[in-house]
Design an enzyme around this catalytic site. Structure first.
Site, PDB file in Angstrom:
ATOM      1  N   VAL A 131      35.311  31.229  40.660  1.00 46.87           N
ATOM      2  CA  VAL A 131      36.283  30.958  38.630  1.00 46.87           C
ATOM      3  C   VAL A 131      36.985  29.293  38.763  1.00 46.87           C
ATOM      4  O   VAL A 131      36.584  28.965  37.729  1.00 46.87           O
ATOM      5  CB  VAL A 131      36.955  32.458  38.623  1.00 46.87           C
ATOM      6  N   GLY A 174      42.354  37.994  35.177  1.00 47.22           N
ATOM      7  CA  GLY A 174      42.247  39.257  35.560  1.00 47.22           C
ATOM      8  C   GLY A 174      41.145  39.840  35.761  1.00 47.22           C
ATOM      9  O   GLY A 174      40.472  39.163  37.180  1.00 47.22           O
ATOM     10  N   THR A 215      38.330  43.183  35.629  1.00 43.23           N
ATOM     11  CA  THR A 215      37.849  44.364  34.576  1.00 43.23           C
ATOM     12  C   THR A 215      38.612  46.173  35.550  1.00 43.23           C
ATOM     13  O   THR A 215      38.246  46.777  35.629  1.00 43.23           O
ATOM     14  CB  THR A 215      36.650  44.969  34.734  1.00 43.23           C
ATOM     15  N   TYR A 250      44.151  46.285  44.343  1.00 37.12           N
ATOM     16  CA  TYR A 250      44.301  44.936  43.566  1.00 37.12           C
ATOM     17  C   TYR A 250      44.300  44.897  41.921  1.00 37.12           C
ATOM     18  O   TYR A 250      45.050  43.899  41.544  1.00 37.12           O
ATOM     19  CB  TYR A 250      42.740  44.582  44.187  1.00 37.12           C
ATOM     20  N   LEU A 285      31.422  38.389  38.289  1.00 39.25           N
ATOM     21  CA  LEU A 285      30.825  37.539  37.877  1.00 39.25           C
ATOM     22  C   LEU A 285      30.319  37.278  39.437  1.00 39.25           C
ATOM     23  O   LEU A 285      30.534  37.335  40.514  1.00 39.25           O
ATOM     24  CB  LEU A 285      31.937  36.514  38.279  1.00 39.25           C
ATOM     25  N   HIS A 330      31.452  40.589  47.137  1.00 39.22           N
ATOM     26  CA  HIS A 330      31.255  41.323  46.274  1.00 39.22           C
ATOM     27  C   HIS A 330      28.870  41.438  46.369  1.00 39.22           C
ATOM     28  O   HIS A 330      28.362  41.091  46.850  1.00 39.22           O
ATOM     29  CB  HIS A 330      31.234  41.353  44.410  1.00 39.22           C
TER      30      HIS A 330
END
Length: 316
Positions: free
Chosen positions: A16, A107, A109, A137, A167, A180
């Site tokens: 990010v 943040g 989801t 988390y 993402l 992920h």
């Protein structure tokens, strides 16, 4: 913000943070401040406060976090809650102590209940139990949201919180232990293709549905909201569409050009059955994503191949 504003990007090397930095640089913002983890440990208050006192940034993008997939979250829950609480507490409070103009907190989801109604509206926060595999988390991120709200209420600060969906993209983490699902599958399919393996294993049933956003779209949204939104209500950031994991696996298989089979290991956990965010609030604020999933997957695979080539050149 204007192009001369002094802007601190916490976590500029991550998925990010690097996307936000690319976006700002490409749009003429030329007064950016950032530090590597070796230069500034955000878990240590003294270092963080000294940095803020010395640099005096005007705006802060808080993208720094300890992140990982199901395996990492299950294995290191104490690390995830401790490190993230320390990072966000130190940066938010140092921002207040040093009178920054505005802060944007990123943040996730995963803050929403495991069995939240779909699509997930912002007001569903704290209305049910969390997904157990990433509870630590999620609790840390919820604390960050509430911290921003509390500073706004008590001190009149302008700290906003956005909740991005899943993402992916440039500078993603492709480590199979800590990544992920999307980057992990890119690596699995690529290695299976290179090694002529007959099948690729995917964890779970393949039935859970997930929403995926290309990281550069998220960066666009973050800067847009930093420039236009002032409020304590959190904002979901997503694309408004989701896809089953088995469909994602097929898309990635085609993107990579792998010809073998996909095998779903149903003994492994699925995680939450569905995660789709309601983006009504975001669209009403005048923003929507531009990159299709197919386009984003192609760009991400290209970046993965470039990183592999760099590593091969270095090793030679």
């Amino acid at each position: 913000m204007n192009t001369e504003s002094k802007i601190y990007i916490a976590g500029h090397r991550g998925l990010v943070g690097s996307a936000i930095m690319r976006y700002l640089q490409s749009n003429g913002y030329n007064n950016l401040v950032y530090r590597t983890r070796a230069e500034l440990d955000l878990r240590k208050w003294d270092e963080v406060n000294q940095f803020f006192q010395a640099e005096k940034p005007e705006y802060v993008f808080l993208a720094a976090a300890k992140v990982g997939g199901i395996v990492a979250n299950n294995t290191y829950p104490a690390d995830f809650i401790r490190d993230n609480m320390l990072i966000q507490t130190n940066v938010i409070d140092a921002s207040f102590q040093n009178d920054i103009k505005k802060l944007l907190f990123l943040g996730s989801t995963c803050i929403y209940p495991k069995f939240s109604p779909q699509p997930m509206k912002e007001e569903y926060l704290l209305t049910g139990v969390l997904e157990a595999t990433n509870e630590s988390y999620a609790i840390a991120k919820i604390a960050g949201i509430k911290m921003c709200e509390s500073y706004n209420r008590q001190y009149g600060t302008n700290y906003i919180s956005i909740m991005p969906t899943n993402l992916y993209g440039l500078n993603d983490n492709f480590d199979l232990e800590n990544s992920h699902v999307l980057p992990a599958l890119i690596r699995k399919f690529h290695e299976a293709k290179v090694n002529s393996e007959p099948a690729v294993e995917v964890w779970g049933t393949g039935n859970p549905r997930r929403e995926f956003m290309y990281c550069d779209d998220l960066a666009d949204a973050a800067v847009y909201l930093m420039n236009t939104y002032n409020g304590s209500e959190l904002i979901n950031v997503g694309v408004g569409k989701d896809i089953a994991i088995h469909q994602l696996a097929q898309l990635l298989k085609d993107t990579v050009g792998y010809k073998g089979e996909i095998i779903f290991n149903t003994s492994k956990p699925d995680g939450a059955p569905r995660k789709l965010v309601d983006i009504t609030r975001l669209t009403e604020l005048g923003w929507e994503a531009k990159t299709t999933l197919e386009e984003g997957l192609e760009l991400t695979y290209e970046s993965y191949l470039k990183e592999l080539n760099k590593k091969n050149l270095v090793s030679k």
